[in-house]
Design a protein around this motif. Structure first.
Motif, PDB file in Angstrom:
ATOM      1  N   CYS A 211       0.801  -1.215   0.058  1.00  0.00           N
ATOM      2  CA  CYS A 211      -0.068   0.006  -0.196  1.00  0.00           C
ATOM      3  C   CYS A 211       0.976   1.288  -0.161  1.00  0.00           C
ATOM      4  CB  CYS A 211      -1.070  -0.071   1.229  1.00  0.00           C
ATOM      5  SG  CYS A 211      -2.438  -1.220   1.079  1.00  0.00           S
ATOM      6  N   ARG A 212       2.036   1.129   0.797  1.00  0.00           N
ATOM      7  CA  ARG A 212       2.947   2.229   0.648  1.00  0.00           C
ATOM      8  C   ARG A 212       3.579   2.373  -0.569  1.00  0.00           C
ATOM      9  NH1 ARG A 212       4.602   0.944   6.233  1.00  0.00           N
ATOM     10  NH2 ARG A 212       6.102  -0.286   5.485  1.00  0.00           N
ATOM     11  N   SER A 213       3.863   1.518  -1.329  1.00  0.00           N
ATOM     12  CA  SER A 213       4.452   1.469  -2.700  1.00  0.00           C
ATOM     13  C   SER A 213       3.243   2.049  -3.720  1.00  0.00           C
ATOM     14  CB  SER A 213       4.801   0.177  -3.312  1.00  0.00           C
ATOM     15  OG  SER A 213       5.966  -0.403  -2.514  1.00  0.00           O
ATOM     16  N   ALA A 214       2.160   1.726  -3.450  1.00  0.00           N
ATOM     17  CA  ALA A 214       1.024   2.109  -4.342  1.00  0.00           C
ATOM     18  C   ALA A 214       0.643   3.600  -4.070  1.00  0.00           C
ATOM     19  CB  ALA A 214      -0.201   1.320  -4.028  1.00  0.00           C
TER      20      ALA A 214
ATOM     21  N   PRO B 141      -6.261 -13.234  -5.989  1.00  0.00           N
ATOM     22  CA  PRO B 141      -5.505 -12.594  -4.927  1.00  0.00           C
ATOM     23  C   PRO B 141      -5.027 -11.030  -5.291  1.00  0.00           C
ATOM     24  CG  PRO B 141      -4.097 -13.956  -5.831  1.00  0.00           C
ATOM     25  CD  PRO B 141      -5.590 -14.605  -6.439  1.00  0.00           C
ATOM     26  N   THR B 142      -5.058 -10.727  -6.623  1.00  0.00           N
ATOM     27  CA  THR B 142      -4.728  -9.546  -6.655  1.00  0.00           C
ATOM     28  C   THR B 142      -6.054  -8.475  -6.555  1.00  0.00           C
ATOM     29  OG1 THR B 142      -5.075  -9.403  -9.128  1.00  0.00           O
ATOM     30  CG2 THR B 142      -2.715  -9.973  -8.574  1.00  0.00           C
ATOM     31  N   GLN B 143      -7.208  -9.206  -6.782  1.00  0.00           N
ATOM     32  CA  GLN B 143      -8.371  -8.379  -6.407  1.00  0.00           C
ATOM     33  C   GLN B 143      -8.510  -8.027  -4.961  1.00  0.00           C
ATOM     34  OE1 GLN B 143     -11.104  -7.328  -8.636  1.00  0.00           O
ATOM     35  NE2 GLN B 143     -11.934  -6.345  -6.924  1.00  0.00           N
ATOM     36  N   ALA B 144      -8.046  -8.960  -4.204  1.00  0.00           N
ATOM     37  CA  ALA B 144      -7.863  -8.809  -2.710  1.00  0.00           C
ATOM     38  C   ALA B 144      -7.022  -7.667  -2.271  1.00  0.00           C
ATOM     39  CB  ALA B 144      -7.555 -10.243  -1.857  1.00  0.00           C
ATOM     40  N   LEU B 145      -5.699  -7.850  -3.196  1.00  0.00           N
ATOM     41  CA  LEU B 145      -5.036  -6.740  -2.880  1.00  0.00           C
ATOM     42  C   LEU B 145      -5.489  -5.258  -3.077  1.00  0.00           C
ATOM     43  CD1 LEU B 145      -2.032  -5.521  -2.619  1.00  0.00           C
ATOM     44  CD2 LEU B 145      -1.436  -6.154  -4.912  1.00  0.00           C
ATOM     45  N   LEU B 146      -6.211  -5.246  -4.064  1.00  0.00           N
ATOM     46  CA  LEU B 146      -6.969  -3.658  -4.523  1.00  0.00           C
ATOM     47  C   LEU B 146      -7.990  -3.668  -3.442  1.00  0.00           C
ATOM     48  CD1 LEU B 146      -9.567  -3.499  -6.310  1.00  0.00           C
ATOM     49  CD2 LEU B 146      -8.103  -4.601  -7.816  1.00  0.00           C
ATOM     50  N   ASP B 147      -8.522  -4.661  -3.225  1.00  0.00           N
ATOM     51  CA  ASP B 147      -9.688  -4.329  -2.176  1.00  0.00           C
ATOM     52  C   ASP B 147      -9.242  -3.809  -0.905  1.00  0.00           C
ATOM     53  OD1 ASP B 147     -11.566  -4.965  -4.099  1.00  0.00           O
ATOM     54  OD2 ASP B 147     -11.885  -7.082  -3.315  1.00  0.00           O
ATOM     55  N   MET B 148      -8.170  -4.501  -0.377  1.00  0.00           N
ATOM     56  CA  MET B 148      -7.616  -4.031   0.837  1.00  0.00           C
ATOM     57  C   MET B 148      -6.862  -2.587   0.712  1.00  0.00           C
ATOM     58  SD  MET B 148      -8.113  -6.175   3.338  1.00  0.00           S
ATOM     59  CE  MET B 148      -7.163  -5.344   4.297  1.00  0.00           C
ATOM     60  N   TYR B 149      -6.291  -2.429  -0.361  1.00  0.00           N
ATOM     61  CA  TYR B 149      -5.904  -0.872  -0.706  1.00  0.00           C
ATOM     62  C   TYR B 149      -6.950  -0.088  -0.632  1.00  0.00           C
ATOM     63  CZ  TYR B 149      -3.193   2.911  -3.026  1.00  0.00           C
ATOM     64  OH  TYR B 149      -2.536   4.019  -3.358  1.00  0.00           O
ATOM     65  N   THR B 150      -7.982  -0.280  -1.071  1.00  0.00           N
ATOM     66  CA  THR B 150      -9.341   0.780  -1.002  1.00  0.00           C
ATOM     67  C   THR B 150      -9.693   0.731   0.322  1.00  0.00           C
ATOM     68  OG1 THR B 150      -9.683  -0.122  -3.352  1.00  0.00           O
ATOM     69  CG2 THR B 150     -11.563   0.957  -2.000  1.00  0.00           C
ATOM     70  N   ILE B 151      -9.889  -0.474   1.175  1.00  0.00           N
ATOM     71  CA  ILE B 151     -10.424  -0.489   2.291  1.00  0.00           C
ATOM     72  C   ILE B 151      -9.463   0.236   3.467  1.00  0.00           C
ATOM     73  CG2 ILE B 151     -10.690  -1.844   4.315  1.00  0.00           C
ATOM     74  CD1 ILE B 151     -11.823  -4.060   2.253  1.00  0.00           C
ATOM     75  N   LEU B 152      -8.204  -0.049   3.369  1.00  0.00           N
ATOM     76  CA  LEU B 152      -7.180   0.766   4.215  1.00  0.00           C
ATOM     77  C   LEU B 152      -7.117   2.272   3.931  1.00  0.00           C
ATOM     78  CD1 LEU B 152      -4.357  -2.056   4.421  1.00  0.00           C
ATOM     79  CD2 LEU B 152      -5.766  -1.441   6.158  1.00  0.00           C
TER      80      LEU B 152
ATOM     81  N   ALA C 239       0.534  -2.309  -9.804  1.00  0.00           N
ATOM     82  CA  ALA C 239       2.071  -1.711  -9.983  1.00  0.00           C
ATOM     83  C   ALA C 239       2.910  -2.078  -8.836  1.00  0.00           C
ATOM     84  CB  ALA C 239       2.045  -0.341 -10.504  1.00  0.00           C
ATOM     85  N   ALA C 240       2.286  -1.651  -7.840  1.00  0.00           N
ATOM     86  CA  ALA C 240       3.214  -1.875  -6.494  1.00  0.00           C
ATOM     87  C   ALA C 240       3.365  -3.303  -6.349  1.00  0.00           C
ATOM     88  CB  ALA C 240       2.234  -1.506  -5.291  1.00  0.00           C
ATOM     89  N   LEU C 241       2.379  -4.377  -6.665  1.00  0.00           N
ATOM     90  CA  LEU C 241       2.902  -5.703  -6.885  1.00  0.00           C
ATOM     91  C   LEU C 241       4.042  -6.008  -7.854  1.00  0.00           C
ATOM     92  CD1 LEU C 241       2.310  -8.859  -5.879  1.00  0.00           C
ATOM     93  CD2 LEU C 241       0.547  -8.773  -7.688  1.00  0.00           C
ATOM     94  N   LEU C 242       4.052  -5.515  -8.864  1.00  0.00           N
ATOM     95  CA  LEU C 242       5.227  -5.539  -9.605  1.00  0.00           C
ATOM     96  C   LEU C 242       6.564  -5.154  -9.311  1.00  0.00           C
ATOM     97  CD1 LEU C 242       3.212  -5.133 -13.159  1.00  0.00           C
ATOM     98  CD2 LEU C 242       4.144  -6.926 -12.425  1.00  0.00           C
TER      99      LEU C 242
END
Ligand code: CP
Length: 407
Positions: free
Chosen positions: A46-49, A172-183, A373-376
């Motif tokens: 999330c910090r990278s994003a 899992p990458t949907q969970a990543l973006l969902d968590m980014y949005t939630i956080l 992009a943060a994941l990459l």
């Protein structure tokens, strides 16, 4: 017996053992399951994003981003339909200077000549540096990751595999973006040091409200059993303290939460409750008034057999649709998420809700580009270069970007 008998022993292991296969020296080698997204890793991503998002706002920042991975190539191997995941990965690659190519229709590849999918993926790894794949086969991405590990073990070329949606199993990458949005949402702008504090004013109405994903009620509404986004996100959320999850589903075994997911969540300490309408009551209070985050989903008709299609078609879906009246009962800050696509015929979220400030689904989809992009950046280990560019261009923002966990 699975379609991959040579990998069956590996597939039979516990989720924890399988997760270990996809790590290298404390970092991700492949992303296959939502359970790999630990709270610590999510904070880093999330910090990278956030940094990528900020850098992408101006020309110089964009040039810095394009310089991060110009020597890398990505294969987008999507044999199931996709709009958001495919395009946001492609955009993420473009932001970072990664060249991409795609195979979307296997009829245009040598799979029509009976080449196996695993041979196809190994061929992609000859030409590309990461393979991002979506398939209707639940285990294909996992099996390809094991194949890459075997190649790595014998000093042959091996590249990361990213699961971009596997059958009705995991996303899992949907969970990543969902968590980014939630956080981001539950940060309540606290890390921007804005004054007066938004959290402070919300706490006048909701005294128990805290920042972060912990201490919240999450509701998942619609098709839970076949919803791979729900499975991945619920697994990730189960790591946070004091989480309650409501599953609001039509009365059909193909749609209700399955025993595996329920047991996984309860073992992790989540309070799980099931309902058959958005208008139900929990402990004397309407559930809509108690929800901190509402995750809507569509009924995934593509998984229906002929018999299931007829049974589900006979169910009244109106208790599982949002309306202006229902949204009016929700907390003033509670985000409404949906992985999309929404069903334009069923209308589980009517378009009249789109202008409500709690409707986060379009922002959620855009967040997919930053989060991917943060994941990459993480997979190719260029976090340091990203941070250097961010410090150079936005020295004033560094303190908030590196603030501690949004948990
Ligand atoms: N949310 C999601 O996976 O959307 P697509 O199927 O359009 O990629």
């Amino acid at each position: 017996m699975s379609e991959f008998p040579e990998f069956q022993n590996l597939l039979n292991r516990t989720p924890e053992e399988r997760d270990q296969e996809f790590q290298r020296h404390g970092r991700l080698k492949h992303l296959i399951f939502g359970s790999q997204l630990t709270t610590e890793l999510l904070d880093r991503l999330c910090r990278s994003a956030d940094m990528i998002r900020r850098l992408a706002r101006d020309r110089e920042g964009n040039a810095e981003l394009r310089n991060l991975l110009p020597n890398r190539r990505a294969m987008l191997y999507f044999t199931q339909p996709s709009t958001r995941t495919f395009l946001s990965f492609m955009a993420a690659c473009q932001i970072l200077g990664i060249t991409c190519n795609e195979v979307r229709d296997p009829k245009m590849s040598s799979e029509v000549k009976r080449e196996s999918r695993t041979d196809s993926v190994r061929m992609f790894s000859s030409y590309f540096d990461v393979i991002i794949m979506r398939s209707q086969m639940a285990n294909l991405a996992e099996v390809c990751a094991y194949m890459m590990n075997d190649l790595e073990g014998t000093d042959r070329r091996s590249v990361p595999i990213i699961n971009a949606g596997a059958g009705s199993d995991e996303h899992p990458t949907q969970a990543l973006l969902d968590m980014y949005t939630i956080l981001r949402t539950f940060d309540f702008d606290e890390s921007s040091m804005s004054r007066p504090s938004r959290l402070g004013s919300l706490q006048k109405e909701y005294p128990d409200l805290t920042t972060g994903a912990a201490n919240k009620v999450y509701a998942f509404c619609g098709d839970i059993k076949r919803g791979r986004t729900v499975r991945s996100l619920a697994t990730v959320l189960s790591q946070y303290r004091n989480v309650t999850m409501y599953f609001i589903t039509p009365p059909h075994d193909q749609l209700r939460i399955d025993d595996d997911l329920r047991s996984l969540l309860e073992t992790a300490g989540v309070t799980v409750k099931e309902f058959e309408s958005l208008d139900e009551v929990d402990d004397g209070q309407p559930i809509l008034e108690k929800i901190d985050c509402l995750y809507m989903t569509r009924i995934q008709r593509e998984h229906n057999s002929d018999a299931t299609e007829a049974e589900i078609a006979s169910i009244d879906l109106s208790p599982f649709k949002l309306s202006v009246e229902r949204v009016a009962k929700m907390k003033s800050f509670a985000p409404i998420l949906h992985p999309f696509p929404r069903d334009s015929i069923v209308g589980e979220i009517p378009t009249e809700i789109d202008s409500d400030p709690r409707a986060m689904y379009f922002r959620q989809a855009r967040n997919g580009m930053w989060a991917r992009a943060a994941l990459l950046v993480h997979l190719f280990d260029v976090n340091e270069a990203l941070m250097d560019a961010h410090v150079r261009l936005f020295p004033a923002a560094v303190r908030s970007a590196s603030s501690p966990s949004r948990r």
